[in-house]
Design a protein around this motif. Structure first.
Motif, short mmCIF file in Angstrom:
data_model
loop_
_atom_site.label_atom_id
_atom_site.label_comp_id
_atom_site.label_asym_id
_atom_site.label_seq_id
_atom_site.Cartn_x
_atom_site.Cartn_y
_atom_site.Cartn_z
N ALA A 1 0.83 -1.21 0.00
CA ALA A 1 0.00 0.00 0.00
C ALA A 1 0.87 1.26 0.00
CB ALA A 1 -0.93 -0.01 1.21
N ARG A 2 1.95 1.22 0.80
CA ARG A 2 2.85 2.39 0.84
C ARG A 2 3.52 2.62 -0.50
NH1 ARG A 2 4.30 4.81 6.10
NH2 ARG A 2 2.75 3.83 7.44
N VAL A 3 3.99 1.52 -1.08
CA VAL A 3 4.67 1.64 -2.37
C VAL A 3 3.68 2.20 -3.40
CG1 VAL A 3 5.70 0.33 -4.26
CG2 VAL A 3 6.37 -0.16 -1.90
N ALA A 4 2.44 1.70 -3.36
CA ALA A 4 1.44 2.18 -4.31
C ALA A 4 1.21 3.68 -4.11
CB ALA A 4 0.13 1.41 -4.11
N ASP A 5 1.18 4.11 -2.84
CA ASP A 5 1.00 5.53 -2.51
C ASP A 5 2.11 6.38 -3.09
OD1 ASP A 5 -1.29 5.64 -1.16
OD2 ASP A 5 -0.41 6.24 0.76
N ILE A 6 3.34 5.93 -2.83
CA ILE A 6 4.50 6.67 -3.29
C ILE A 6 4.49 6.77 -4.81
CG2 ILE A 6 7.01 6.52 -3.56
CD1 ILE A 6 7.15 5.50 -0.73
N ARG A 7 4.20 5.65 -5.45
CA ARG A 7 4.19 5.64 -6.91
C ARG A 7 3.10 6.55 -7.45
NH1 ARG A 7 5.43 -0.75 -7.74
NH2 ARG A 7 7.67 -0.48 -8.05
N ARG B 1 2.55 13.70 -10.03
CA ARG B 1 3.46 14.84 -10.18
C ARG B 1 4.02 14.88 -11.60
NH1 ARG B 1 6.82 14.05 -5.71
NH2 ARG B 1 8.18 12.96 -7.15
N VAL B 2 4.42 13.72 -12.07
CA VAL B 2 4.98 13.64 -13.42
C VAL B 2 3.92 13.99 -14.47
CG1 VAL B 2 5.78 11.98 -15.15
CG2 VAL B 2 6.86 12.06 -12.90
N ILE B 3 2.72 13.47 -14.25
CA ILE B 3 1.64 13.76 -15.22
C ILE B 3 1.39 15.27 -15.29
CG2 ILE B 3 -0.84 13.52 -15.66
CD1 ILE B 3 -0.62 10.65 -14.51
N ARG B 4 1.36 15.90 -14.13
CA ARG B 4 1.11 17.34 -14.12
C ARG B 4 2.22 18.10 -14.85
NH1 ARG B 4 0.98 22.32 -12.00
NH2 ARG B 4 -1.10 23.20 -11.76
N GLY B 5 3.43 17.65 -14.63
CA GLY B 5 4.56 18.28 -15.31
C GLY B 5 4.41 18.20 -16.83
N TYR B 6 4.02 17.05 -17.31
CA TYR B 6 3.85 16.87 -18.74
C TYR B 6 2.64 17.64 -19.26
CZ TYR B 6 7.58 13.53 -19.52
OH TYR B 6 8.81 12.95 -19.66
N CYS B 7 1.59 17.71 -18.43
CA CYS B 7 0.41 18.48 -18.83
C CYS B 7 0.83 19.93 -19.08
CB CYS B 7 -0.64 18.46 -17.72
SG CYS B 7 -1.53 16.91 -17.62
N LEU B 8 1.58 20.47 -18.15
CA LEU B 8 2.02 21.85 -18.26
C LEU B 8 2.92 22.01 -19.48
CD1 LEU B 8 1.92 24.59 -16.82
CD2 LEU B 8 3.94 23.91 -15.52
N GLY B 9 3.87 21.08 -19.61
CA GLY B 9 4.81 21.15 -20.74
C GLY B 9 4.08 21.10 -22.07
N LYS B 10 3.15 20.18 -22.16
CA LYS B 10 2.47 20.03 -23.44
C LYS B 10 1.51 21.20 -23.68
CE LYS B 10 -0.87 17.12 -25.53
NZ LYS B 10 -1.53 15.83 -25.47
N ARG C 1 8.54 3.62 -15.78
CA ARG C 1 9.70 3.52 -14.88
C ARG C 1 9.26 3.68 -13.43
NH1 ARG C 1 13.88 6.54 -17.90
NH2 ARG C 1 14.18 7.69 -15.97
N ILE C 2 8.33 4.62 -13.20
CA ILE C 2 7.83 4.83 -11.83
C ILE C 2 7.22 3.56 -11.28
CG2 ILE C 2 6.02 6.00 -10.48
CD1 ILE C 2 6.59 8.50 -12.08
N TYR C 3 6.51 2.83 -12.13
CA TYR C 3 5.85 1.62 -11.65
C TYR C 3 6.74 0.38 -11.74
CZ TYR C 3 1.65 3.98 -10.48
OH TYR C 3 0.77 4.80 -9.84
N GLY C 4 8.00 0.60 -12.01
CA GLY C 4 8.93 -0.53 -12.05
C GLY C 4 8.63 -1.47 -13.20
N LEU C 5 7.94 -0.96 -14.24
CA LEU C 5 7.60 -1.79 -15.40
C LEU C 5 8.04 -1.05 -16.66
CD1 LEU C 5 3.96 -2.69 -14.29
CD2 LEU C 5 5.89 -4.26 -14.34
N ARG D 1 -3.16 3.50 -14.90
CA ARG D 1 -4.02 2.35 -14.65
C ARG D 1 -3.43 1.08 -15.25
NH1 ARG D 1 -10.11 1.62 -14.63
NH2 ARG D 1 -10.44 3.16 -13.04
N TYR D 2 -2.96 1.23 -16.47
CA TYR D 2 -2.37 0.10 -17.20
C TYR D 2 -1.18 -0.46 -16.42
CZ TYR D 2 0.19 -2.14 -21.08
OH TYR D 2 0.87 -3.01 -21.88
N PHE D 3 -0.33 0.43 -15.89
CA PHE D 3 0.84 -0.04 -15.13
C PHE D 3 0.44 -0.60 -13.76
CE2 PHE D 3 3.08 3.01 -18.02
CZ PHE D 3 3.79 2.03 -18.71
N VAL D 4 -0.51 0.06 -13.10
CA VAL D 4 -0.98 -0.45 -11.80
C VAL D 4 -1.51 -1.88 -11.97
CG1 VAL D 4 -2.78 -0.21 -10.03
CG2 VAL D 4 -1.47 1.79 -10.75
N ASN D 5 -2.14 -2.12 -13.10
CA ASN D 5 -2.68 -3.44 -13.41
C ASN D 5 -1.60 -4.43 -13.83
OD1 ASN D 5 -5.39 -3.94 -13.02
ND2 ASN D 5 -5.97 -2.63 -14.76
N GLY D 6 -0.34 -4.05 -13.67
CA GLY D 6 0.74 -4.95 -14.07
C GLY D 6 0.86 -5.05 -15.58
#
Ligand SMILES: Nc1nc2c(ncn2[C@@H]2O[C@H](COP(=O)(O)OP(=O)(O)O)[C@@H](O)[C@H]2O)c(=O)[nH]1
Ligand SMILES: [Mg+2]
Length: 433
Positions: free
Chosen positions: A264-270, A276-285, A315-319, A387-392
């Motif tokens: 659960a903690r790892v999921a939280d951190i990820r 954060r990364v998504i927001r960065g890209y949203c702004l960039g794009k 990479r964040i999701y280790g996949l 979602r796709y990465f969370v789902n493995g």
């Protein structure tokens, strides 16, 4: 070895290995390890316990009921400090007791449950229950409310539990029998009646009256030996019968709890990192689209940013995925998005066209609209990819269409667009200054 012991040993080995795996798991971020320091140290203790085939016995009860005395009597050594004053035992203490077959039995002394506040008491009970394979709940009279509640809490953990009426020397035979009956009756839903016993861990000396040849009476005292034989026999019997297996089961249960917490903690951190990364890209794009004056290249640049985002999320999701795979994922998501929200894309395209046509005054307005839509699209792509990465690395049962649909129904478009407009306006203004 008997077959039952064989099965116990196998369970023990399996649990010990899975504990080790959990402790050593290189994928667990150090921040999670730090946050769960206490749990990891418990895991280490449990692992050592299993590794050494140790069985743990702990005492529990109110202050001055004779917990430390009982352990000393069982050990036949005075290792734990005792005394009539409150608070002689300040923390959980341990000492090796004896060997039972291949098992070393270690006993744990604890402070009185009435010496610590409610929260501390619960923590102590949980800690004792976690590592003890057998708990000796000591009392010296009928149970108080507090004692009853603590006993019930321990019983709920399904550890083997003995209730020991200590200081038996203070009661006459009949009185003691009555008290034991009363205790058995009150704890009938928590304990088996044969698990309620009496003991005299540190009996007061006896007074002996002698009459000499002249008929004169003299009173003297004679020390009395502890009487804990019944308790000792029951302890050995329980540990021998179910000790090892219980020890493995308990450790396994705890390990799976910790493992869930870690996950659960790892999921939280990820998830935090991903957002954060998504927001960065949203702004960039959003900015890239709003600023770029050539409509066709801004669409291409925008797509490249989305591919980077998906690459980063993997990479964040280790996949990790290759750029090529990331591109394919963006393609699949965009296709579904286009199908599901043609209208929004139409706005995108229209404003792209508008940007070329309109000059001067309207540029800012259309650039902003276009940038916000681009932001929104990246946001959705980011959420779907997450979602796709969370789902493995899987779309789940409904395929990509369902995944995109689910995300669209969860995302509040207006608030995302409003956030985008605000952030982009601010950036554009700053850039113009
Ligand atoms: N009469 C009597 N006193 C006992 C017995 N066991 C312990 N005590 C006394 O009770 C007091 C508290 O004992 P202690 O072991 O320190 O209690 P703890 O706080 O539960 O660890 C000491 O003075 C002991 O000598 C017993 O079997 N009979
Ligand atoms: Mg004590």
């Amino acid at each position: 070895m008997k077959p039952a012991d064989d099965a116990a040993q196998q369970a023990l080995d399996a649990v010990r290995d899975s504990l080790r795996d959990l402790i050593d798991d290189a994928d667990t971020p150090s921040s999670v390890r730090e946050a769960l320091q206490a749990e990891y140290s418990d895991l280490q203790t449990l692992w050592q316990k299993l590794e050494g085939n140790e069985l743990h016995v702990a005492v529990f009860g109110r202050v001055s009921v004779g917990k430390s005395s009982l352990l000393n009597a069982l050990l036949a050594r005075n290792v734990f400090a005792t005394g009539p004053l409150h608070g002689v035992t300040q923390r959980a203490d341990t000492d090796q007791w004896t060997r039972l077959g291949d098992s070393a039995v270690r006993v744990f002394d604890t402070p009185g449950i009435d010496e610590i506040d409610g929260q501390g008491r619960e923590r102590l009970a949980a800690q004792v229950a976690r590592r003890a394979d057998l708990v000796l709940f000591v009392c010296d009279a009928d149970l108080t409310q507090l004692e009853y509640a603590a006993l019930a809490q321990l019983a709920a953990t399904h550890r083997p539990l003995l209730l020991i009426l200590n200081k038996a020397d203070r009661y006459h035979q009949a009185e003691r029998a009555r008290l034991l009956d009363r205790l058995r009756e009150r704890t009938a839903t928590l304990l088996q009646p044969e698990h309620v016993l009496s003991a005299a861990a540190d009996p007061r000396p006896e007074t002996v009256v002698r009459i000499d040849a002249n008929g004169e009476e003299t009173e003297s005292t004679r020390p009395r030996a502890p009487d804990v034989a019944e308790v000792a026999a029951r302890v050995s019997e329980i540990l021998e019968r179910e000790g090892l297996l219980l020890s493995a089961l308990n450790a396994g249960l705890y390990a799976s709890e910790v493992s869930d917490t870690v996950a659960a903690r790892v999921a939280d951190i990820r998830s935090t990192a991903a957002q954060r990364v998504i927001r960065g890209y949203c702004l960039g794009k959003g900015l890239a689209v709003a600023i770029n004056p050539v409509p066709l290249t801004d669409l291409a640049a925008a797509a490249a940013l989305d591919v980077s985002l998906v690459f980063h999320l993997g990479r964040i999701y280790g996949l990790p995925v290759t750029r090529h795979e990331a591109g394919r994922l963006v393609g699949v998501i965009s296709l579904q998005l286009a199908a599901l929200m043609g209208a929004v894309w139409a706005v995108h395209a229209a404003s792209s066209l508008l940007k070329t046509l309109s000059a001067g005054l309207s540029v800012t307005v259309t650039a902003l609209a276009q940038g916000s839509v681009a932001w929104y699209a990246t946001y959705v792509i980011g959420q779907v990819a997450t979602r796709y990465f969370v789902n493995g690395r899987s779309w789940g049962p409904g395929g990509p269409k369902r995944a995109v649909n689910d995300v669209l129904s969860l995302v509040d478009r207006e608030s995302i667009l409003a956030e985008a407009r605000q952030a982009l306006t601010e950036r554009l203004r700053r850039q113009r200054q």
